[in-house]
Each structure stands twice: as C-alpha cells, then as structure tokens.
Motif scaffolding. Structure first.
Motif, PDB file in Angstrom:
ATOM      1  N   HIS A 279       5.147   5.290   2.816  1.00  0.00           N
ATOM      2  CA  HIS A 279       4.723   6.687   2.910  1.00  0.00           C
ATOM      3  C   HIS A 279       5.597   7.501   1.971  1.00  0.00           C
ATOM      4  CE1 HIS A 279       5.152  10.587   5.404  1.00  0.00           C
ATOM      5  NE2 HIS A 279       4.253  10.724   4.474  1.00  0.00           N
ATOM      6  N   THR A 280       4.986   8.112   0.940  1.00  0.00           N
ATOM      7  CA  THR A 280       5.801   8.824  -0.051  1.00  0.00           C
ATOM      8  C   THR A 280       6.045  10.276   0.328  1.00  0.00           C
ATOM      9  OG1 THR A 280       3.869   9.501  -1.338  1.00  0.00           O
ATOM     10  CG2 THR A 280       4.902   7.409  -1.940  1.00  0.00           C
ATOM     11  N   ALA A 281       5.310  10.790   1.308  1.00  0.00           N
ATOM     12  CA  ALA A 281       5.424  12.212   1.682  1.00  0.00           C
ATOM     13  C   ALA A 281       5.195  13.101   0.461  1.00  0.00           C
ATOM     14  CB  ALA A 281       6.777  12.498   2.339  1.00  0.00           C
ATOM     15  N   GLY A 282       4.042  12.954  -0.158  1.00  0.00           N
ATOM     16  CA  GLY A 282       3.736  13.708  -1.374  1.00  0.00           C
ATOM     17  C   GLY A 282       4.210  12.938  -2.593  1.00  0.00           C
ATOM     18  N   GLN A 283       4.724  13.655  -3.593  1.00  0.00           N
ATOM     19  CA  GLN A 283       5.253  13.011  -4.797  1.00  0.00           C
ATOM     20  C   GLN A 283       6.387  12.059  -4.409  1.00  0.00           C
ATOM     21  OE1 GLN A 283       4.939  11.780  -7.905  1.00  0.00           O
ATOM     22  NE2 GLN A 283       4.397  13.822  -8.666  1.00  0.00           N
ATOM     23  N   SER A 284       6.339  10.802  -4.875  1.00  0.00           N
ATOM     24  CA  SER A 284       7.393   9.840  -4.504  1.00  0.00           C
ATOM     25  C   SER A 284       8.740  10.294  -5.015  1.00  0.00           C
ATOM     26  CB  SER A 284       7.166   8.465  -5.141  1.00  0.00           C
ATOM     27  OG  SER A 284       5.846   8.085  -5.082  1.00  0.00           O
TER      28      SER A 284
ATOM     29  N   PHE B 238       0.856  -1.182   0.000  1.00  0.00           N
ATOM     30  CA  PHE B 238       0.000   0.000   0.000  1.00  0.00           C
ATOM     31  C   PHE B 238       0.894   1.234   0.000  1.00  0.00           C
ATOM     32  CE2 PHE B 238      -3.500  -2.357   2.625  1.00  0.00           C
ATOM     33  CZ  PHE B 238      -3.867  -3.080   1.491  1.00  0.00           C
ATOM     34  N   VAL B 239       0.787   2.037  -1.048  1.00  0.00           N
ATOM     35  CA  VAL B 239       1.571   3.267  -1.144  1.00  0.00           C
ATOM     36  C   VAL B 239       0.663   4.429  -0.747  1.00  0.00           C
ATOM     37  CG1 VAL B 239       2.853   4.782  -2.701  1.00  0.00           C
ATOM     38  CG2 VAL B 239       2.961   2.293  -2.989  1.00  0.00           C
ATOM     39  N   ILE B 240       1.102   5.232   0.212  1.00  0.00           N
ATOM     40  CA  ILE B 240       0.232   6.243   0.791  1.00  0.00           C
ATOM     41  C   ILE B 240       0.891   7.614   0.718  1.00  0.00           C
ATOM     42  CG2 ILE B 240      -0.999   6.903   2.912  1.00  0.00           C
ATOM     43  CD1 ILE B 240      -0.445   3.795   3.669  1.00  0.00           C
ATOM     44  N   GLU B 241       0.125   8.588   0.212  1.00  0.00           N
ATOM     45  CA  GLU B 241       0.662   9.937   0.026  1.00  0.00           C
ATOM     46  C   GLU B 241       0.919  10.662   1.344  1.00  0.00           C
ATOM     47  OE1 GLU B 241      -2.147  12.387  -2.118  1.00  0.00           O
ATOM     48  OE2 GLU B 241      -1.058  14.225  -1.685  1.00  0.00           O
ATOM     49  N   LYS B 242       0.068  10.425   2.339  1.00  0.00           N
ATOM     50  CA  LYS B 242       0.065  11.255   3.538  1.00  0.00           C
ATOM     51  C   LYS B 242       0.625  10.549   4.778  1.00  0.00           C
ATOM     52  CE  LYS B 242      -2.352  15.101   2.603  1.00  0.00           C
ATOM     53  NZ  LYS B 242      -3.733  15.032   2.925  1.00  0.00           N
ATOM     54  N   GLY B 243       1.449  11.257   5.552  1.00  0.00           N
ATOM     55  CA  GLY B 243       2.015  10.718   6.787  1.00  0.00           C
ATOM     56  C   GLY B 243       0.955  10.343   7.804  1.00  0.00           C
TER      57      GLY B 243
ATOM     58  N   ILE C 217       0.301  12.302  -8.558  1.00  0.00           N
ATOM     59  CA  ILE C 217       1.211  11.450  -7.775  1.00  0.00           C
ATOM     60  C   ILE C 217       1.047   9.978  -8.189  1.00  0.00           C
ATOM     61  CG2 ILE C 217       1.593  10.498  -5.441  1.00  0.00           C
ATOM     62  CD1 ILE C 217       1.119  13.324  -4.358  1.00  0.00           C
ATOM     63  N   ALA C 218      -0.200   9.538  -8.312  1.00  0.00           N
ATOM     64  CA  ALA C 218      -0.468   8.157  -8.733  1.00  0.00           C
ATOM     65  C   ALA C 218       0.034   7.933 -10.158  1.00  0.00           C
ATOM     66  CB  ALA C 218      -1.958   7.859  -8.627  1.00  0.00           C
ATOM     67  N   SER C 219      -0.236   8.913 -11.012  1.00  0.00           N
ATOM     68  CA  SER C 219       0.090   8.779 -12.427  1.00  0.00           C
ATOM     69  C   SER C 219       1.603   8.693 -12.665  1.00  0.00           C
ATOM     70  CB  SER C 219      -0.511   9.958 -13.195  1.00  0.00           C
ATOM     71  OG  SER C 219      -0.192   9.863 -14.550  1.00  0.00           O
ATOM     72  N   VAL C 220       2.359   9.540 -11.973  1.00  0.00           N
ATOM     73  CA  VAL C 220       3.820   9.530 -12.135  1.00  0.00           C
ATOM     74  C   VAL C 220       4.391   8.189 -11.674  1.00  0.00           C
ATOM     75  CG1 VAL C 220       5.969  10.482 -11.189  1.00  0.00           C
ATOM     76  CG2 VAL C 220       4.219  12.016 -12.102  1.00  0.00           C
ATOM     77  N   LEU C 221       3.861   7.676 -10.583  1.00  0.00           N
ATOM     78  CA  LEU C 221       4.340   6.379 -10.086  1.00  0.00           C
ATOM     79  C   LEU C 221       4.039   5.274 -11.097  1.00  0.00           C
ATOM     80  CD1 LEU C 221       5.633   4.762  -7.851  1.00  0.00           C
ATOM     81  CD2 LEU C 221       3.482   4.823  -6.591  1.00  0.00           C
ATOM     82  N   ILE C 222       2.894   5.342 -11.732  1.00  0.00           N
ATOM     83  CA  ILE C 222       2.484   4.293 -12.665  1.00  0.00           C
ATOM     84  C   ILE C 222       3.098   4.482 -14.060  1.00  0.00           C
ATOM     85  CG2 ILE C 222       0.504   3.255 -13.872  1.00  0.00           C
ATOM     86  CD1 ILE C 222      -1.163   3.950 -11.321  1.00  0.00           C
TER      87      ILE C 222
ATOM     88  N   THR D 234      -4.083   8.160  -2.697  1.00  0.00           N
ATOM     89  CA  THR D 234      -3.744   9.587  -2.704  1.00  0.00           C
ATOM     90  C   THR D 234      -4.990  10.395  -2.367  1.00  0.00           C
ATOM     91  OG1 THR D 234      -4.313   9.838  -5.041  1.00  0.00           O
ATOM     92  CG2 THR D 234      -2.041   9.238  -4.544  1.00  0.00           C
ATOM     93  N   ASP D 235      -4.794  11.688  -2.124  1.00  0.00           N
ATOM     94  CA  ASP D 235      -5.924  12.581  -1.954  1.00  0.00           C
ATOM     95  C   ASP D 235      -6.753  12.610  -3.237  1.00  0.00           C
ATOM     96  OD1 ASP D 235      -5.239  13.312   0.610  1.00  0.00           O
ATOM     97  OD2 ASP D 235      -4.226  15.162   0.014  1.00  0.00           O
ATOM     98  N   ALA D 236      -8.044  12.932  -3.083  1.00  0.00           N
ATOM     99  CA  ALA D 236      -8.903  13.086  -4.263  1.00  0.00           C
ATOM    100  C   ALA D 236      -8.796  14.517  -4.766  1.00  0.00           C
ATOM    101  CB  ALA D 236     -10.348  12.739  -3.910  1.00  0.00           C
ATOM    102  N   ASP D 237      -7.668  14.829  -5.409  1.00  0.00           N
ATOM    103  CA  ASP D 237      -7.496  16.131  -6.060  1.00  0.00           C
ATOM    104  C   ASP D 237      -6.530  15.949  -7.229  1.00  0.00           C
ATOM    105  OD1 ASP D 237      -4.834  16.212  -5.059  1.00  0.00           O
ATOM    106  OD2 ASP D 237      -5.465  17.263  -3.264  1.00  0.00           O
TER     107      ASP D 237
END
Lengths: 376, 376
Positions: B233-238, B207-212, B270-275, B261-264
């Motif tokens: 925890h990626t702390a924002g953009q990985s 599970f990759v999570i944007e937020k601490g 963030i999800a897209s760059v990782l993928i 990730t947040d719904a924004d």
C-alpha cells in the motif's frame, strides 16, 4: 498502574472464544433489527413508518462535563414515509442499514467510499459520496454505534508499536495472536487490529505521537523500553478507530495516556479532539479519551527549551481566537498555553528538540515532562 | 518465476551475518571519506578545495532509455572555497556529510526535518528546511547514493503484507526475523523494513496499490493467497524508500510487479514515477522499477466495466496535456489511455469496482486483467 493483564483467558487458539467484538456485533444487529421491525410493524398496521433522528447541526451540540466530551443535545427530527420529501432519505437510510447488516453477517469490511459505490451498483440514488456519508452518520446516530461497529472503517491508518500481544477476532485470523513489539516500524491499525482483543500487555503507559519521524525517534531511542510504553503514531489527527483503540487501552488495561503534538494550534486541536471529542463526532459516544493528558509540546516549551520556532500564520491566529471562546480552554494547561501562543506569536514542531541532538527528546525532555505531569 | 528463495543463509540468529545494508554503509562511508580527503588534501597543498556537483535543474534532466529512468545530464557546477559566495553552501555540504557519517557510525536514523533541526542546534546557518533539504540532495548527487543510504528516511509510510519473511539489520533487532503475513492490516515500511534482508519468500508476484481501502479489500478477499502476491500500500505517491523496496523485490526475488492506481491523471503519474523515475529524483539512480507493469484502472476500463465516474477537472486536463508531450507516453498502454481520458473526459477510482459488490475487484477484475497482461 496495573500490568501484565491476562485479558483473554484459556481456549486453545481461542477459536471458541467469545470476543468483545462478537458482543458488539450482536448489539448492532439487534439494534438494526429493532429499527427494521418498527418500520415493518407500522406498514402492517397501515401507518406511515417514522424514525426520530438526533439533530446533528452545530446548534444541537453541547459539551457534556460529566461524559467529558461533545454530545448532541435533545433535539430530534422526524423522518417519515408520510412526507414525500422524506421518502428518498428514508429509503437511503434503510439501504445503509441493510448494507451494515450484510457486512456484519458476512464478516466483510468496507469504507465510506466503498459503501457509496456499492450503493450506486445496487441502484440506490445517492447524488455523491457526501450524501451517502451523511446517511451513514444518520444510521450511527439512530443506533448510537460508530460505523466501525458496522464494519465500515476509515481509509487513514495510524500505527502502533510496543509490548502488547493482541488476539485477532476477524475471519481467517480468529484466535491467532501477534506480538506488537516485533516490528519496530509499527503495525497499521486497520480492521484487524481495531477489533482485536488485548491478550497480554507488558506496557504501563501509552505515548500518542502526532508525527511519524518522532514515532521513529522514540522507537530508536528505546522509549518503549525505558518507559514501558506503547507507542502510537496518529499521522496527524487520529482516525476515529485509533481514538477508540486508545480509549480501550485506557479502559481495559488501565494505562495512562500521554499525547505529544507539535506546539501549534493544529497540534492543540489534535490533543483536544482525542481528549474531549469532536463536534463532527458528537453523535457517537465514547470514542474520546477524557483521561488522556496533553503533554506538549507547549507554547511555553518554546521559551523554556529555546526551540527553533516559526511565526504563527493568519490561520493560526484565527484558530487561537476560536480556542479562546471554547469552554474546555478555560482551565490550564490549555488556557495558559493558548494565551502564551498569543503572546509569543510563534509555533514549533516536535522535531525541534533535535537542536539538542537526536537523543534529547527521549533522554531529557520525556522524563522531565512526565515528572512535571505527575506532580500536578 | 522463482520462489522460496533462501537469501540469507546460515548463521545463528544472523548476528555475525554480512548484510547488504552493511555493504551499502561501507560504500557510503568510503565515498564520504574520499570527498573529505580531497578537501583536506587541497587545503594542505595550499589550494582552494573544489567540488564538482551535477546540475539538478530541469534543463539537465533527460530520460535515459537504457536505464529506463530520468537521469541527470553531463552538466557539472563547480563549488569552490576560492569563491566567497560558495563558502556558505560549501560549509553546509561538509556539515551534512559529517552528519551522515555520524548517523551511519552510530546506527541512528533521521529525517529531512530532523536533520534541519540538528543543524540549527549545531549553529549551522540554514535559513529554512528548504535550504537543508537542498544540500542533502547535493550530497546525494555528489556521492550518487540516496539519502536513505545515509540513514535519512522519509516521514511518509507505505505498508506491506504477504508471504515474506524478513531479517532485520538495524541495531537492537539485527538477525531477528518476522513473517509479514501475520498482521493483515499491514507492516509500516520504515527504517527497519527498508534495510531488512529478504529471508524467505512464498509469494510469486507483487501487487502495488495506491489506496488503503483497496489494500484492505485485497487482504479481505485473500488476493495474497489466491494470487500468491505480496500486497504493498503506497498511500498515494510511493515514498522513495518504498520504490526502492519494490525494486529490490523485483531484482533480488525476481518477482513481477503490478501497479493498481485510480483511473485519473494523478494515478497515471503514481504508476509512471514508480516505473520511470521522477524528475525530482533524477540525481538518484535505481530507485525506479522499469519492469513494473501499470495494470489499471485504465481510462478504457471506465467504459469497459461501466464504472461510476466523475468529470475531469481543469487541473486534470492540464496534467493530461503535459503527459501528451512526454516521450514515455508515446507507447501503449500510456498513449492509448491518455488519449482515452481526453475523449471521455471522466475519471474513476479503484473503489468504483465495488458497484459490482465488494468481491468483484479480486474475484473478477484481477484475473481478467492479469490474463490480458500476460497475453501482451
């Protein structure tokens, strides 16, 4: 300098231990209970419940030379159910107190943001997170305990590395120990580390470092071993729980603390907040580290070490002006360095020592600086 | 789903092991050597040494559907000592290559910023760090290896927690192992963790999570145990090294990867760059994770779960417009969600699930979402 302190004696896996964090929890719960009882008592005797909160405006913030930190002055504001305009913030304050109690009794943690959303879910009418943050600070000032003691933790993470064994006190990990010298990239300072006991410490001092790259450099050049030092990476301005942890290392293990920041007004501020406290946290006592020593990079180091430097910006100059007005900056090295920034109009980063090679900062600069500081 | 993979067999304390990181080091050194030899050969035969670098302008960036990432197109630019204007960047490139070799052979690490300062110290004429960063990217594109493989690591730190034992390959820790489930606040993903081998893994997914705050929530609610999941925890953009680590978890341990990730529009990115990879790293192959699954929070979740939401800003709308033009957003869930953002004009955070209490996100949302995704 004491060392190898055995702080948590006996008790197999520590499961029956009494931890400092248990004490704090008891104190917070009893303070919350007392506030609640007074409200109930007033209602029962037909009076309007009234709370007295320290005023947290900048006009009521003073620097306390004996505590050596910023504190709130004596001004109090009344908040009473008898005033219809006070009803809403009064109810919000009661809700936050209830939520804090719930966190402590269930052993869960939260953040400022999470707390806001839980409130929304329970139908508490906060207009925005700013408003719930404000009320959380009011509860802090009412019971004189930081929100971390109510299990509300920051999102930001500092990290730590070095010869320290901690013992967890959180549910699920209670009594387990871990050696913080096993992972050289560092251990995040979250709820588990913040509330842990220090079980065994082989370090003799603490180096607090603003920058991740320099933290890595210190690890790589074995500063932890050469100087018997715990290394703490604040990732910029130290989160409050990190400041508190450093204070505990100072108080419980009697370790000297040295702070390394960039040579710019922002770096000076990072060191200053850690040492003197901040205006924003003036309502919380004892999360600063008055004995910590700002160890550079100084403005004078830019000249002394011929560091690659950049021009100060408009904002840097504005910040310097503010520092010149500040009572804490009337003594050296603060006064000397602030003046010197004004003179050379330049700033430099911690990484700038790399102009002499990657080893220089640990091999040459560190021992020179520590020797200078010990002569003071 | 495979599990409990023993990746690093035998060898007492692993000191005589051959690590993947040793292989990479060999490959990088041989590529650097080859480039150097060609330059020397040209000089010796009286010719002007010439290098051919992929053009990294946006005009030469294309999305490669087979690799499922952004890559550079076929355009090459010549850099030759025969052109007086090429001399300076040519010399800079040779210096960076030499520095990379030095890092690898001494086992030291550096950052982009440190590299700049070392260059200054050695009299290499970079006008600013921007210029040295640019040349480091040129070396990456020349030898087709990310800078992390040359021991140049990011400053930013992601962190990891869960049932995974790693074995270090860095000097001083080589062959030592550590269990990443021992410290629930998380282990920083720095140079040591980035280059470590996976020795034993009990987890079955990531599970990759944007937020601490949400990372802490997952730990506290035992998502790692309930779902046999590694938490990152990626702390924002990985950071790039974190993206690469996730790819390794996918490839070497065959673990499915879910991204929260947040719904924004920023969370979507963030999800897209990782993928899919990023335009900025199009010259580096295989630091993206094409099989990773964006798992929310979706725009449609705002309605579905009645999440507290905020208005989209001007900047959010601008970003949405860009996403609508992007070929990767012509399929669901991306297309559906981008359209839905435009429709409801609102965004929400991962923490917003706390309106249903702190347990909800792990106890209710997570199993629902995973079940939905497995039906796809």
């Amino acid at each position: 300098m004491p060392r190898k302190k055995g702080v948590a004696p006996g008790g197999e896996a520590g499961r029956t231990q009494h931890y400092r964090s248990d004490e704090i929890k008891k104190i917070v719960l009893s303070k919350l209970k007392k506030a609640g009882e007074e409200i109930v008592k007033a209602f029962n005797s037909g009076e309007w419940p009234t709370l007295y909160l320290p005023v947290r405006s900048t006009k009521n913030i003073v620097y306390d030379p004996s505590l050596r930190q910023y504190v709130l002055g004596p001004k109090r504001a009344e908040r009473t159910v008898g005033n219809i305009r006070h009803l809403r913030p009064f109810a919000q304050l009661v809700w936050v107190s209830k939520f804090a109690k719930q966190l402590l009794t269930t052993g869960k943690t939260s953040t400022l943001r999470d707390t806001y959303y839980v409130a929304i879910g329970e139908g508490i009418d906060f207009e925005s997170q700013d408003e719930s943050d404000e009320v959380i600070m009011e509860v802090e000032s009412l019971i004189n305990q930081p929100r971390e003691d109510m299990n509300i933790f920051p999102e930001e993470r500092a990290s730590i590395y070095g010869d320290l064994v901690i013992e967890y006190t959180i549910p699920g990990f209670r009594g387990q120990r871990i050696d913080l010298s096993a992972h050289p990239d560092g251990y995040a300072i979250g709820p588990a580390l913040t509330t842990a006991e220090f079980a065994r410490c082989g370090a003799e001092q603490v180096f607090v470092i603003e920058k991740g790259a320099v933290f890595s450099r210190f690890v790589e050049e074995r500063a932890d071993k050469k100087f018997k030092a715990l290394l703490i990476h604040t990732a910029g301005q130290s989160p409050r729980n990190c400041r508190k942890l450093i204070r505990r290392l100072r108080e419980e293990l009697n370790l000297p603390v040295y702070i390394f920041t960039d040579a710019d007004p922002y770096g000076v501020h990072i060191a200053s907040v850690l040492i003197h406290g901040s205006a924003l946290s003036a309502h919380i006592k004892e999360i600063n580290v008055p004995d910590a020593v700002w160890s550079g990079v100084y403005a004078t180091d830019i000249t002394k070490y011929k560091l690659p430097a950049m021009r100060l910006t408009e904002q840097d100059f504005k910040r310097l002006k503010e520092l010149e007005q500040d009572p804490r900056y009337t003594v050296d090295p603060w006064r000397r360095e602030v003046q010197y920034f004004g003179k050379i109009k330049r700033k430099a980063e911690l990484e700038a020592f790399s102009r002499y090679g990657l080893e220089f900062i640990v091999k040459d600069f560190l021992p020179e600086r520590l020797a200078e500081l010990q002569k003071r």
